[in-house]
Motif scaffolding. Structure first.
Motif, short mmCIF file in Angstrom:
data_model
loop_
_atom_site.label_atom_id
_atom_site.label_comp_id
_atom_site.label_asym_id
_atom_site.label_seq_id
_atom_site.Cartn_x
_atom_site.Cartn_y
_atom_site.Cartn_z
N THR A 163 0.83 -1.22 0.00
CA THR A 163 0.00 0.00 0.00
C THR A 163 0.85 1.26 0.00
N LEU A 164 0.17 2.34 -0.23
CA LEU A 164 0.81 3.64 -0.47
C LEU A 164 1.71 4.06 0.71
N LEU A 165 1.20 3.92 1.92
CA LEU A 165 1.92 4.50 3.05
C LEU A 165 2.68 3.47 3.87
N PHE A 166 2.69 2.20 3.43
CA PHE A 166 3.27 1.17 4.28
C PHE A 166 4.71 1.50 4.70
N SER A 167 5.51 1.93 3.73
CA SER A 167 6.92 2.13 4.06
C SER A 167 7.11 3.34 4.97
N HIS A 168 6.08 4.18 5.06
CA HIS A 168 6.25 5.40 5.87
C HIS A 168 5.65 5.26 7.26
N ILE A 169 5.28 4.03 7.67
CA ILE A 169 4.58 3.90 8.95
C ILE A 169 5.38 4.51 10.12
N PRO A 170 6.68 4.24 10.27
CA PRO A 170 7.37 4.84 11.42
C PRO A 170 7.31 6.37 11.41
N ALA A 171 7.51 6.93 10.23
CA ALA A 171 7.47 8.39 10.16
C ALA A 171 6.09 8.90 10.55
N ILE A 172 5.06 8.23 10.03
CA ILE A 172 3.70 8.68 10.33
C ILE A 172 3.44 8.55 11.83
N PHE A 173 3.89 7.44 12.38
CA PHE A 173 3.68 7.21 13.81
C PHE A 173 4.34 8.34 14.62
N PHE A 174 5.55 8.68 14.24
CA PHE A 174 6.28 9.70 15.02
C PHE A 174 5.59 11.06 14.91
N VAL A 175 5.13 11.38 13.71
CA VAL A 175 4.45 12.68 13.53
C VAL A 175 3.17 12.70 14.35
N LEU A 176 2.44 11.60 14.30
CA LEU A 176 1.19 11.59 15.08
C LEU A 176 1.50 11.71 16.57
N HIS A 177 2.63 11.13 16.98
CA HIS A 177 2.99 11.26 18.40
C HIS A 177 3.28 12.73 18.74
N LEU A 178 3.98 13.41 17.84
CA LEU A 178 4.26 14.83 18.11
C LEU A 178 2.96 15.64 18.16
N ILE A 179 2.01 15.28 17.29
CA ILE A 179 0.73 15.99 17.32
C ILE A 179 0.03 15.71 18.65
N TYR A 180 0.16 14.46 19.11
CA TYR A 180 -0.42 14.08 20.40
C TYR A 180 0.17 14.96 21.52
N GLU A 181 1.50 15.16 21.48
CA GLU A 181 2.13 16.01 22.49
C GLU A 181 1.66 17.46 22.36
N GLU A 182 1.50 17.88 21.12
CA GLU A 182 1.05 19.25 20.89
C GLU A 182 -0.36 19.46 21.45
N LEU A 183 -1.23 18.47 21.25
CA LEU A 183 -2.61 18.61 21.72
C LEU A 183 -2.67 18.62 23.25
N LYS A 184 -1.69 18.01 23.88
CA LYS A 184 -1.69 18.04 25.34
C LYS A 184 -1.59 19.47 25.85
N LEU A 185 -1.02 20.34 25.02
CA LEU A 185 -0.83 21.72 25.48
C LEU A 185 -2.08 22.55 25.27
#
Length: 1924
Positions: A744-766
C-alpha cells in the motif's frame, strides 16, 4: 498520469447549489438613469443574461458603435473588511453601459449595494486597484512610509476615473484610446514618421496623478542584455499578478506565451533608455524619444481624428486574478520626479497628462535630486525656465524581466492565445501557473517556485490537461476543470482528484458519436478571418463565445454549421458551458440554457484534529505521496452523502489505516468505529448485522463499542457505582494474527507517520480544549506502537491514559522482511519525546535534549519550549534565531542577564509570535505557570511605550487603551473634551450663547473642585448680555441730562465690554470640535445696557452723545478671533466649511476677518484653497486682509513658504521691485504683512529679508504724506519681524556681518545721524516729507521700541554681556532726561531677556536693575509725603523707577512663564500690591496715574504668565478687582490688559500653559507689548491684531488621568522627576493629577504612583514624543484601579479599601472577608459571579462549609494579590488533588500539571527571583501549595502500603499488574518519575545490595531521592515497605 486510465467511480459532492445572477443587474435596472430605461424596452430579459461580453463583440463585428447594444460584465472577489479581519462574503463589480455597481453579500448575508458610479461614456472595464501613495515628506524618502490606497478604476475610452475608498476622486486623461486597464497597450501599425525605433506599446501608471509611463523590458535572451521600451506590436498582455509580481504576454506572430517579472526601474536603466546626450548617445536617439513624445502630444491635441495611425485592439485582461492584479506597485520605493512635481502643485498640472507644451524639463537632473529646483518657483507656467523645447522624453517607471517562454510546438495553430490564466497551488503548496488555450482545448500548467535566495522565480515543465474551461478553487488549493465531455473534474496541481457531482444536474452521458470535444459550438461556423478578432475583442471571461449573428441562437438555423452533422446534441439535459468568478471555494457554472448556478467545493477537513493530522502527514511525506494520500482522503471524505462532523475522525482513521496496509474490517476496534457519529451504537454500520433477529454477538458488539468504553470511564458510571462489564474475548480475534499488506501507499512510511502523530499528540496536550481529540488519537497510537514493537512508547501511553490502554489487544504481525522496507526516518527516537517531561527536566535544572518540532504544526510546543528556555534557563538567544526542523539545543549553560528583564523579553517575544490571552487560558495550568509568572512580573512595572498587544497580554487595559489611542491617526482621535455633538438644547435661551458653553466641565470640576471660580470667570468674560448701567438721578439733574449721563456711563462700560473678547478667546482656547454641517456660532458683541430699577434699555445709537465712529470694529474683530480659537487643531475642517461660514451681512465682515485669523493660528487655514485666499484679498476689506495675512503666516510658521512670501510681498512696498507700480495698501495691512514675513521666516536668518526689515525700522516719511501716520506701529512691526527672522541667532548671523545689524539697531535706539540708504530702495527716499521735518537725524521716538525688541530677540538667551550693557538704564540725571520712561521698560525687559540665566525670582534681583541714582534718591513706592529737591527732577526719577521695575517684573514673567514657580509668584504679587497701594497714595500724581496703571497692567500680565492655566485664586481676585474699576484713567487698553491676564490665567480652560521656547517668547512679546491702546480704534503704537499671537506660545500640558473601566476622568497621584540643572539638583515632586505638567524638557520621568492605581512610568530621557502625543490628544492618561481600592473621589482618605478593612477587623484571617464586599474592590463580572455562586453560605450547608471557606479564601487571596486570573488555577489544583484522593484518576494529565507547578516553585530561577523581590509573586503568602503537595504524597504512600507495592513490583519486573490497580500505579509512576522497566534493566541494578549503590546507579536516570526511598525495598528484593 496513470490516474487517468483508472477512471474510478469516485465522485465528489459539491455543496449548496444556488441560482446565480449578478447582484448588480437587478440594481442597475432600478438605477435611475435614462439609459437603463431605454434598455429595458429594447432588450427582453433572457437576452440580458446571455449577452455578457458577447454583445459588445457583435457590435464591433457589424462595425457599428458599441453604444447600440448593452454590454454587461462583472467580476467577483473575496470580501475585504476595513479592519482586516477574516470575512466571508463576496464583493462584486458589475458594469453595464455607463453604470458601475459595487455590491457585497453572500449566501448567508443579504447583499447590499456599497457604491454605484455613473460616468459619461460607456465603461470599458472596471476593476479594483490598490495604489501606493508615497509619503510627501522629502526627508522620509526611504519608502518605508508608504500607504496603500484602495481604489476602484473605471476605464472609459479617453480617460480613467479612479475613486478611492477614502473618497478621493481622480480623473486621468489618456493620450490614446485604450481598452484594458492597469497596463495599457496600443499598437502602432504604420508610423507616419521615419521608423528609427518603433513606438512603445505598453504603459503603466503608478498613481492617478502620475503621467502614463512606457514599460521597458530587459531581456537577456539573445546573449547581450539590453534595456529598451516594450515596442513590439505583436505582444499582448494576457495576465498580471501581484503576488508574485509577474506579467504574461502572448506573441501573436510566434504564438508563444512568455512570462516576465515586473519591478521598478532602476535609475541606471532609466538613463539607459532615455539616452541622455551626456551618456554619449547620438543626437538621433534624442530625436527618437522626442518623436514619440511629439507623436503622443499631437494625438492628445486631437490632430488625428479618425485617421489615427493607431488601431485599438483590446488586450485581454485576465479574469482569474483580477482581484489582486492591479496592485502592481506592491514594492514602490519612491515616486518619479514627475509625480513628485505633479503632486506638489495644483492638481491641474497632473490631470491633463500630455496636453500642455510646458513639460517639465529634466534633461540633466532626471536622476539626481528628488525634487528639482523647479519646485521653488511655483508660478511655473509663467516662468521662462519652463518653456522647454518639445523634445522631452518620458521617464519609464516599471520594467519587465524575461523569466520563461514556452517551447515552440511542432505543430500549433496560429491562434492559441490563452483566454484565461491563473495561479493555482496544489495541496502540498507547490505553485502552478495555468493558462487555458481554448482553441486547443488544453489547460497548460507550469510549475514554478522561488529560488533559494528569493530573488527570482524558477519555472519547470509544462503539463497539459484536456479542458474546455477551468477555474482555480483557492480556498482548498485545487482547480476545477471542465472537460470537453462536459464533466467537471477537480485537480490538485496536475493530479486528478475526482469528478464533481452536482446534485440537480444530470451527469453528461458519455455516448457521443464523435470525439468532437465541445458539444455545441455554433461559433466555429464563422469564417476564419474573424477568428483572431474573436480572441482579442472584449474582456473574454467566457470560454464559449456566442455567435456573432444573434439569430443563430435559434436552433432552427443550426444546420448552417459545417460541423452539425458530426454532433449528436444532448437536447434533453442542460450541460455546463463555462466556469467563471471563482472566489475562495465558490465558483459559478454557466449552463447551456443561459442560466448560472453557483456551487461551493467542499473543504478538505472540518475537524481540528483531522486537519492537524493531515498537516503533519503533508509535512513528513514526500510531495507526490502526500498529494496521492490527500486525494484519496478527499475522495473518501467528500463522497456524495459523506460523513457528518462527528464521525470525521473515525473515517480518517479507517482511511489512513487502509493506506498503511491494515485490514480495518478484521481489526476489532476499527471495525467498530462508528461512522454515523451518533452517540448510541444502535445505528451501527450495516456490515456488522448479518441477521435481522439478533444474537449474542449483538451484546458483545455493544460491549466492545466505543460508546461503551467511553461510558465506562465516564464520571457518571462511577457516581452510579456501576461495575465494569467484561467482554468475553471473542473467538476469532486471536485465533489468527493479521498481517499487513506491504504494497500500500503509506506502508513504508509507517514509522514516520507514527512519530508525527505522536508529536501531534504532544502538541494537543498543550491545549486543554482538545481532550477528546487526545483520547481518540491515543487509541491509534497504541495500535501502531504495539505493531512496531516499541515498548517505551507503549509504557508512555499507559502512563498517560491508564484506563484506555488496559490490556494488550490484537497485534498485527509485520514480517521481518517487510520491516526492512520501512523507512526509519533519522529523527525517530527510541525514547518517546514528552513535552511535560522536557519541561520538568528544565525546571529541575537537568540537562535537556532538543525537543523535536514540526514547523507549522507543533507551534504550541515550540512556543512553550522556547519560553521556558528563555524564562527559566535565562537563555536569551533562544528566541532570537529561528529554530529549524528540531528545536536546536536551545539551552546554554551561562546566564548573562538580570532576571527581571527576562520576563519583559518573554512577554514581548510572545506577543510578537501572536500569543494572546485566549491561548494562555487554554494552556494546561502547570505549563502556563511560568508564563503567568512572567506576565505578573511585567504587570508590576510596565514600560509606557509597549505596543497594545503586549499590554493586553499582561492585563493592563489602561496601557493597551493608551497604545490604541496613540496608534489612531491624529485626525480621528477623540480629544478629551465633551464631544461637540452635545449642542446645548434649544431650551437654553439665546442669551446663554456667550461663547463659553463648550468647555469640558468634567475636567474643570476636577481641577478646581472646591469653589466656583470657573463660573466667576465666565461671568467676568461674557460680552453677549447687556451691562448694568447704575446711575443715580440727582435731584437737580433734568431727565435729558440724566439720559446723557447714563449714556456716558454706558460708553465708559463699553470700553470694558469691547476688551473682553480677547480674554474670552484665551479662556476657551481649542475647546470645541465644530460640526462640519453647521456654521460656527459667534456670540454677538452686545454694547447696550440696562438701567435699574425698571430695566430700561440704554443704547449708544440714540444720538444724545457723541460716539466715536467705527468704535466697535476692532472689538468685533477680536470677537471673531475668540470664536475661531475655540476650534481645536485636531478638528476636521475643509476649505468648503471655511467659506461656508462667510456671513451674508456686511456688518459681520470684521468678525469673519477675525475668524480667519484664528483659523490660521490653530493651523486650519492651510486647508483654504489659494483661489479663496485670492478672492478675499481682492475684496480690499482692510480687516479681512489683516486677519488673512496674519493667519496664513502663523499657519506657515518658520517654513519660508514661497507662495505665502509672494502673497505678503505684494503688501510691502519695500519687498517689491523699485520699478513696480505703487499699490495703495492700507497702513495696517502693511503692518500685518511685515509681521507675517517675520513669522514665515522665523528663526531662518534669511539674509535678504533681514536686510529689508532692518531698513524698514527707520523708514523715513515720504513726500506725499505717505508713511506719515502711525509710523510707530510700522517701525515696531519691522523690529519684531527682524527679531523673529534672526531669533536667538546672536552673534553668529552667518553672512550678515556687513549689515552691522546690532550697531544699526543701537543707532535706532539711541538716535544719531541717519545712514545713507544702500540698496535698491534709494530711489524711493530721495525727497523728504513736506510735512514732517526730521532732518538727518533718526527719530528715536519712532524707531526705539522696534530696535530694542529686535535686539532682545536676536540675542535672546545668549547671555551676551556687551549687548546687554547697551541696554542698561542710564545712570545720570542728564541722560535719564533723554530717554522716554516707557522706553526704559522695554530696555530693561530686553536686557533681562538677553541675560536669561541671570534672572532670579526675588525682589533683590528686581531692584538690582534700578540704577543707583534712582535708588538713592527715590522714595519707596508708598510713602506719604515728598522730599523736596532742587537739582533732581523727581518726576523723571519716579517715572523711570516704576517703569524699570515693571520691565524687570515682565522679564521675570517671561522667564518663568507657565512654570507656576512659587518664588516668582510671591515676588511679582508683592510688587503688584505695592503698585495698587501706590495708586491711592498721595504721591501718585508725581509718577502719573497713567504710568502707574500701565505698570500695574504689566505686572498683572507677568503674574498671569507665571501662573498660566493654573487659575490661581489670588491673581483671579486681582483681575476681578481691576475688572470693577471702570472710571477715571481706566481706558480700553488697560481693560484689554487686565482681561488678557484673566484669560492667560485660565488658558484653554486650564488645559494649556505657556512655553518658554524662543518661538513662544517672540510670540508673547508681540502679544503682550507693554503699550496698550488708548481707545478701541487705536493702532498707532501697536497693531491690535497682534495681541492674539499668544496662541503660538500656548502648549497643552494638562495630564488628565482617566479610569479605564469607567472611562471618566479621576484623580491620581503622580510623581514628577526633574532633571538636574545649574540652579537645582535632580528633584522629585508629587502632584495630584489632573494637573499641569512643567515644561517637558525639564523632566526626567513621570510615574503614576501606587497604592490606588497600577504603576505606570513614562520615561522622558528617551525622548518626549510619546508624552507630547498624549498631551496633544487631550492629555488623557488611562489609569487602572488596583483590586480592592476605591478612587480618590469616593474615598479621599483611603480608609475604605479592602486591606484597610481587614486590618480594622483585627483578624487577618480570610474568614473576615465577606464575599458581598467584593463589589467594592473589583470591576470584573466573573469574580462577582464566582463570589455569588461559590462563596455564599446557604441554609443546610453540612460538609460543604469547608469547600466554601476554601473558595472564599482563594478569592480573597487572588484579589488582594492582584492576580484574579489565577483563580481557575487554584480551583483546578484543588479538584485534581481531590480526584486523586478518591482514586478516580483515569488519566494522569492533571497530576503532571501538579508536578510541574511544584517543580516551578522549587526551581532555581524562581528562587532567585523571590530573593530579589520577596513581597510579590504568585501563590506568595499562602499555605495552599504545601498543603496540596502533602496531600498528594500521603495519598500515594497510603496506596503503596495498602497493597500497591505488589502491583508496583510486578510492573518493575515486567509482568502485567492487576486491572484495578492500573490507574493509581500510573499516578505513582508519573509523580515519582519512575524509569521504565527497560531503562531499569539497562541500568544494571541486578546485583545491588544496599541503598547507596542504588543511589549511585539511579542518579543517571534522574530519579529523585524521595522516589528512591519508596522504590528501594522493591529493588533490593525486600518487599516490606520501608517505614517512611
Amino acid at each position: 498520469m496513470s490516474d487517468h486510465c483508472d477512471e474510478r467511480a469516485t465522485m465528489i459532492a459539491a455543496g449548496d447549489l444556488q441560482e446565480f445572477a449578478p447582484r448588480g443587474r437587478e440594481q442597475s435596472r432600478r438605477h435611475p438613469s435614462a439609459l437603463s430605461l431605454q434598455l429595458r424596452r429594447l432588450q427582453p430579459a433572457p437576452e440580458l443574461c446571455s449577452s455578457d461580453g458577447a454583445a459588445g463583440l457583435v457590435g464591433s463585428l457589424r462595425e457599428v458603435t458599441i453604444h447600440d447594444r448593452h454590454r454587461e460584465s462583472w467580476q467577483l472577489r473575496k470580501g475585504i473588511s476595513d479592519v482586516g479581519e477574516e470575512v466571508d462574503y463576496d464583493e462584486e463589480l458589475y458594469v453595464a453601459s455607463n453604470v458601475v455597481i459595487w455590491s457585497k453579500g453572500s449566501r448567508s448575508q443579504a447583499s447590499a449595494v456599497y457604491k454605484a458610479f455613473t460616468v459619461d461614456s460607456p465603461v470599458l472595464q472596471a476593476l479594483w486597484c490598490d495604489f501606493i501613495i508615497p509619503q510627501e515628506k522629502v526627508e522620509k524618502a526611504d519608502g518605508d512610509e508608504e500607504t496603500v490606497e484602495k481604489c476602484i478604476c473605471i476605464l472609459q475610452n479617453s480617460c480613467i476615473n479612479v475613486h478611492s475608498m477614502e473618497g478621493k476622486d481622480y480623473i486621468a486623461a489618456l493620450p490614446f484610446q485604450v481598452t484594458s486597464a492597469t497596463l495599457f497597450e496600443h499598437f502602432a501599425s504604420h508610423l507616419c514618421f521615419p521608423a528609427l525605433e518603433p513606438l512603445p506599446t505598453m504603459f503603466s501608471m503608478l498613481h492617478p496623478l502620475d503621467e502614463i509611463a512606457p514599460l521597458v523590458c530587459k531581456s537577456g535572451v539573445f546573449g547581450s542584455c539590453r534595456v529598451q521600451y516594450v515596442a513590439d506590436p505583436t505582444l499582448r498582455i494576457v495576465f498580471l499578478s501581484a503576488e508574485p509580481s509577474i506579467v504574461m504576454t502572448y506573441d501573436t506572430v510566434q504564438s508563444l506565451h512568455t512570462v516576465w517579472a515586473l519591478r521598478r526601474v532602476k535609475p541606471e536603466e532609466q538613463s539607459l533608455v532615455l539616452k541622455f546626450p551626456d551618456q554619449g548617445g547620438t543626437p538621433q536617439h534624442m530625436a527618437t524619444s522626442s518623436s514619440l513624445t511629439a507623436h503622443l502630444r499631437s494625438l492628445s491635441k486631437g490632430d488625428s481624428p479618425g485617421g489615427s495611425p493607431f488601431q485599438n485592439y483590446s488586450s485581454i485582461h485576465s479574469q482569474s486574478r483580477s482581484s489582486s492584479s492591479p496592485n502592481l506597485q506592491s514594492r514602490s520605493p519612491t515616486i518619479s520626479n514627475m509625480a513628485a512635481l505633479s503632486r506638489s502643485h495644483s492638481p491641474a498640472l497632473g490631470v491633463h497628462s500630455f496636453s500642455g507644451v510646458h513639460r517639465f524639463n529634466f534633461s540633466s537632473s532626471a536622476q539626481s535630486p528628488r525634487r528639482p529646483s523647479v519646485t521653488h518657483s511655483p508660478n511655473s507656467i509663467a516662468n521662462d525656465s519652463f518653456l522647454v523645447p518639445e523634445t522631452e522624453p518620458i521617464v519609464p517607471e516599471l520594467c519587465i524581466d524575461h523569466l520563461w517562454t514556452e517551447t515552440v510546438p511542432s505543430m500549433r495553430s496560429k491562434n492559441s492565445q490563452a483566454s484565461k490564466v491563473f495561479i493555482s497551488t496544489d495541496l502540498c503548496g507547490q505553485k502552478f501557473l495555468c493558462f487555458l488555450v481554448e482553441s486547443q482545448l488544453q489547460l497548460r500548467c507550469v510549475k514554478f517556485q522561488e529560488s533559494n535566495d528569493k530573488s527570482q522565480l524558477i519555472f519547470g515543465s509544462v503539463t497539459n490537461i484536456p479542458a474546455k474551461d477551468a477555474a482555480p478553487v483557492e480556498g482548498i488549493d485545487t482547480l476545477l476543470v471542465l472537460e470537453g465531455s462536459g464533466n467537471l473534474v477537480l485537480y490538485s496541481g496536475v493530479v486528478r482528484v475526482g469528478k464533481v457531482f452536482i446534485p440537480g444536474l444530470p451527469a453528461p452521458s458519455l455516448t457521443m458519436s464523435n470525439p468532437m470535444p465541445r458539444p455545441s459550438t455554433p461559433l466555429d461556423s464563422v469564417s476564419t478571418p474573424s477568428k483572431p478578432l474573436n480572441k482579442h475583442l472584449g474582456p473574454l471571461e467566457e470560454s464559449v463565445l456566442l455567435s456573432p449573428v444573434p439569430e443563430l441562437r435559434d436552433s432552427s438555423k443550426i444546420h448552417d454549421s459545417p460541423y452539425v452533422e458530426d454532433c449528436t446534441f444532448q437536447q434533453l439535459g442542460t450541460f455546463i458551458q463555462a466556469l467563471r468568478d471563482p472566489v475562495h471555494n465558490r465558483v459559478t457554472l454557466e449552463l447551456s440554457n443561459n442560466t448560472m448556478v453557483r456551487i461551493s467545493i467542499p473543504e478538505i477537513a472540518t475537524s481540528e484534529l483531522v486537519k492537524r493530522c493531515l498537516q503533519g502527514l503533508k509535512a513528513i511525506l514526500p510531495k507526490e505521496t502526500a498529494v496521492q494520500m490527500l486525494v484519496k482522503w478527499y475522495n473518501a471524505y467528500n463522497a456524495p452523502g459523506g460523513p457528518s462532523y462527528h464521525s470525521e475522525w473515525n473515517l480518517f482513521v479507517t482511511c489512513l489505516m487502509n493506506m498503511m496496509g491494515y485490514n480495518t474490517e478484521r481489526l476489532c476496534w476499527t471495525r467498530n468505529l462508528d461512522f454515523e457519529g451518533s452517540l448510541s451504537p444502535v445505528i451501527a454500520p450495516k456490515k456488522a448485522r448479518p441477521s435481522e433477529t439478533g444474537s449474542d454477538e449483538d451484546w458483545e458488539y455493544l460491549l466492545s463499542s466505543d460508546y461503551h468504553r467511553n461510558f465506562e470511564s465516564h464520571p457518571i458510571a462511577k457516581a452510579l457505582r456501576l461495575d465494569p462489564l467484561e467482554v468475553s474475548a471473542s473467538r476469532d480475534d486471536f485465533s489468527q494474527s493479521l498481517s499487513l499488506d506491504s504494497s500500500t501507499l503509506l506502508f513504508s512510511h509507517i514509522p514516520a507517520i507514527f512519530f508525527v502523530l505522536h508529536l501531534i499528540y504532544e502538541e494537543l496536550k498543550l491545549n486543554s480544549l482538545m481532550g477528546e481529540g487526545l483520547r481518540s488519537l491515543v487509541v491509534l497510537l497504541v495500535q501502531l506502537a504495539r505493531d512496531l514493537k516499541l515498548e517505551a512508547y507503549m509504557d508512555y501511553y499507559y502512563r498517560d491514559y491508564p484506563a484506555l490502554v488496559k490490556t494488550s489487544r490484537q497485534t498485527c504481525i509485520i514480517d521481518q522482511v517487510q520491516t526492512g522496507f520501512m523507512l526509519h526516518p533519522s529523527f525517530f527516537s527510541a525514547e518517546p519525546p514528552s513535552i511535560f517531561q522536557w519541561l520538568s527536566s528544565c525546571l529541575k535544572g537537568e540537562g535537556v535534549q532538543p525537543y523535536p518540532y514540526l514547523p507549522g504544526i507543533c507551534e504550541r510546543s515550540k512556543l512553550v519550549v522556547l519560553s521556558v528556555a528563555l524564562y527559566i534557563l535565562g537563555d536569551e538567544s533562544a528566541v532570537l534565531n529561528e529554530a529549524s526542523h528540531y528545536l536546536y539545543k536551545i539551552t546554554s549553560g551561562q546566564r548573562n542577564t538580570s532576571v527581571s528583564s527576562l520576563a519583559e523579553k518573554l512577554v514581548l517575544w510572545m506577543t510578537s509570535v501572536g500569543f494572546t490571552l485566549r491561548d494562555l487560558e487554554s494552556l494546561p495550568f502547570g505549563v502556563a505557570l511560568p508564563i503567568r509568572d512572567a506576565i505578573y512580573q511585567c504587570r508590576e512595572q510596565p514600560s509606557s511605550d509597549w505596543p497594545e498587544a503586549v499590554c493586553l497580554l499582561i492585563g493592563r487595559q489602561d496601557l493597551s487603551k493608551q497604545a490604541w489611542e496613540g496608534s489612531l491617526q491624529k485626525g480621528k482621535s477623540s480629544v478629551g473634551t465633551v464631544p461637540s455633538s452635545d449642542i446645548p438644547s434649544a431650551a437654553e435661551s439665546e442669551e446663554d450663547e456667550d461663547g463659553m458653553n463648550d468647555m469640558n466641565e468634567e475636567v474643570m470640576s476636577l481641577i478646581w473642585s472646591e469653589d466656583l471660580r470657573v463660573q466667576e470667570v465666565r461671568r467676568l468674560l461674557q460680552s453677549a448680555r447687556p451691562v448694568r448701567v447704575n446711575v443715580v438721578q440727582m435731584p437737580e439733574a433734568s431727565d435729558h441730562e440724566y439720559i446723557e449721563e447714563k449714556e456716558n456711563r454706558l460708553l465708559q462700560l463699553c470700553q470694558r465690554t469691547m476688551a473682553l473678547p480677547v480674554g474670552r478667546g484665551m479662556f476657551t482656547l481649542f475647546s470645541y470640535h465644530p460640526v462640519p454641517t453647521e456654521q460656527l456660532p459667534i456670540p454677538k458683541l452686545n454694547l447696550t445696557g440696562r438701567a435699574p430699577p425698571r430695566n430700561t434699555t440704554v443704547d449708544l445709537n440714540s444720538g444724545n452723545i457723541d460716539v466715536p465712529p467705527n468704535m466697535a470694529c476692532w472689538a468685533s474683530f477680536h470677537n471673531g478671533v475668540a470664536a475661531g480659537l475655540k476650534i481645536a487643531p485636531a478638528s476636521q475642517i475643509d476649505s468648503a466649511w471655511i467659506v461656508y461660514n462667510k456671513p451674508k451681512i456686511a456688518e459681520l465682515a470684521n468678525e469673519y476677518a477675525g475668524f480667519l485669523m484664528a483659523l490660521g493660528l490653530n493651523g486650519h487655514l492651510t486647508k483654504l484653497a489659494t483661489l479663496n485666499i485670492h478672492d478675499y484679498l481682492t475684496k480690499g476689506h482692510e480687516m479681512t486682509s489683516i486677519g488673512l495675512l496674519l493667519g496664513v503666516s502663523a499657519a506657515k510658521l518658520g517654513t519660508m513658504d514661497m507662495s505665502i512670501t509672494r502673497l505678503l510681498s505684494i503688501h510691502i512696498p519695500a519687498l517689491l521691485p523699485p520699478t513696480s507700480t505703487e499699490l495703495d495698501v492700507p497702513h495696517n495691512v502693511q503692518v500685518a504683512a511685515v509681521v507675517g514675513i517675520g513669522l514665515v521666516y522665523q528663526g531662518t536668518a534669511h539674509r535678504h529679508t533681514a536686510e529689508v526689515l532692518l531698513a524698514e525700522i527707520g523708514r523715513p516719511p515720504g513726500p506725499e504724506m505717505e508713511y506719515c501716520t502711525d509710523r510707530e506701529s510700522y517701525s515696531l512691526a519691522s523690529g519684531l519681524a527682524l527679531g523673529m527672522v534672526c531669533l536667538g541667532h546672536g552673534s553668529n548671523l552667518i553672512g550678515m556681518s556687513d549689515l552691522n545689524v546690532p550697531e544699526q539697531l543701537y543707532q535706532y535706539m539711541v538716535g544719531g545721524h541717519r545712514r545713507f540708504q544702500a540698496g535698491m530702495h534709494r530711489e524711493k527716499h530721495k525727497s523728504p516729507s513736506y510735512q514732517i521735518k526730521e532732518g538727518d537725524t533718526i527719530n528715536v521716538d519712532v524707531t526705539c521700541p522696534g530696535a530694542t525688541l529686535a535686539l532682545a530677540m536676536i540675542y535672546l538667551k545668549t547671555n551676551n554681556r556687551s549687548i546687554a550693557d547697551w541696554l542698561k538704564a542710564p545712570d545720570t540725571m542728564y541722560l535719564l532726561d533723554f530717554v522716554k520712561p516707557e522706553f526704559l521698560l522695554l530696555r530693561t525687559l530686553a536686557r533681562c531677556l538677553i541675560l536669561w540665566d541671570d534672572i532670579l525670582p526675588n525682589s533683590k534681583w528686581v531692584n538690582s536693575n534700578v540704577p543707583q541714582i534712582i535708588r538713592e534718591n527715590i522714595i519707596s513706592l508708598h510713602a506719604t509725603e515728598l522730599p523736596s529737591s532742587e537739582d533732581l527732577s523727581l518726576e523723571t526719577l519716579a517715572q523711570a523707577h516704576v517703569y524699570i521695575i515693571a520691565g524687570a517684573c515682565l522679564s521675570l514673567g517671561f522667564r518663568f512663564a507657565g512654570s507656576e514657580n512659587l518664588a516668582a509668584f510671591q515676588c511679582l504679587y508683592k510688587y503688584a500690591t505695592d503698585f495698587l497701594k501706590c495708586l491711592s497714595a498721595p504721591t501718585a500724581s508725581i509718577t502719573g496715574l497713567y504710568n502707574l496703571e500701565t505698570c500695574l497692567s504689566v505686572l498683572l500680565l507677568a503674574l498671569a504668565m507665571v501662573m498660566a492655566g493654573s487659575g490661581n485664586l489670588k491673581v483671579l481676585q486681582l483681575c476681578r478687582f481691576m475688572h470693577k474699576k471702570t472710571g477715571g484713567e481706566m481706558n480700553y487698553g488697560f481693560h484689554l490688559a487686565h482681561h488678557m491676564a484673566l484669560g492667560l490665567l485660565f488658558l484653554g480652560g486650564g488645559r494649556y500653559s505657556l512655553s518658554t521656547s524662543n518661538s513662544s517668547i517672540a510670540a508673547l512679546l508681540c502679544a503682550l507689548y507693554p503699550h496698550f491702546p488708548v481707545h478701541s480704534t487705536d493702532n498707532r503704537y501697536h497693531l491690535q491684531a497682534l495681541r492674539h499671537l499668544y496662541v503660538l506660545a500656548a502648549e497643552p500640558r494638562l495630564l488628565t488621568p482617566v479610569d479605564v473601566d469607567t472611562n471618566s476622568p479621576c484623580y491620581a497621584l503622580i510623581e514628577v522627576t526633574y532633571k538636574g540643572t545649574q540652579w537645582y539638583g535632580e528633584a522629585t515632586e508629587e502632584l495630584m493629577a489632573p494637573t499641569l505638567l512643567p515644561e517637558l524638557h525639564l523632566l526626567k520621568q513621570i510615574r503614576v504612583k501606587g497604592p490606588r492605581y497600577w504603576e505606570l512610568l513614562i520615561d522622558l530621557s528617551k525622548g518626549t514624543t510619546h508624552l507630547q502625543s498624549i498631551l496633544s490628544k487631550g492629555g488623557i492618561l488611562y489609569v487602572k484601579l488596583r483590586a480592592g481600592q476605591l478612587s480618590y473621589k469616593e474615598d479621599p482618605m483611603g480608609w475604605r479599601s479592602l486591606l484597610a478593612q481587614t486590618v480594622t477587623h483585627r483578624s487577618s484571617e480570610a474568614r473576615a472577608f465577606k464575599p458581598e464586599a467584593i463589589s467594592a474592590f473589583t470591576s470584573d463580572p466573573a469574580l462577582f459571579s464566582f463570589a455569588d455562586y461559590f462563596c455564599k453560605p446557604t441554609m443546610d450547608m453540612g460538609q460543604k462549609q469547608e469547600i466554601l471557606d476554601l473558595f472564599s479564601s482563594i478569592l480573597y487571596e487572588c484579589v488582594t494579590q492582584e492576580n484574579p486570573e489565577m483563580l481557575p488555577t487554584y480551583i483546578a489544583i484543588d479538584q485534581a488533588v481531590r480526584r486523586l484522593e478518591r482514586r478516580e484518576m483515569s488519566e494522569t494529565f492533571e497530576l503532571w500539571q501538579m508536578k510541574l507547578v511544584l517543580e516551578f516553585f522549587s526551581s532555581r530561577s524562581h528562587q532567585e527571583r523571590m530573593s530579589r523581590n520577596p513581597t510579590r509573586g504568585l501563590f506568595m503568602n499562602s499555605e495552599f501549595l504545601p498543603v496540596m503537595k502533602c496531600t498528594i504524597d500521603n495519598t500515594l504512600d497510603q496506596w503503596l502500603q495498602a497493597g500497591g507495592d505488589v502491583s508496583l513490583h510486578s510492573y518493575l519486573s515486567g509482568q502485567a499488574p492487576e486491572e484495578s490497580q492500573l490507574s493509581m500505579l500510573a499516578c505513582f509512576l508519573i509523580y515519582h518519575s519512575v524509569p521504565t522497566p527497560g531503562q531499569l534493566a539497562a541500568g544494571g541494578l541486578e546485583g545491588s545490595r544496599n541503598f547507596s549503590e542504588l543511589l549511585l546507579k539511579l542518579r543517571r536516570l534522574h530519579v529523585p531521592v524521595r522516589a528512591l526511598l519508596r522504590l528501594a525495598p522493591l529493588l533490593l528484593g525486600n518487599p516490606q515497605a520501608m517505614v517512611l
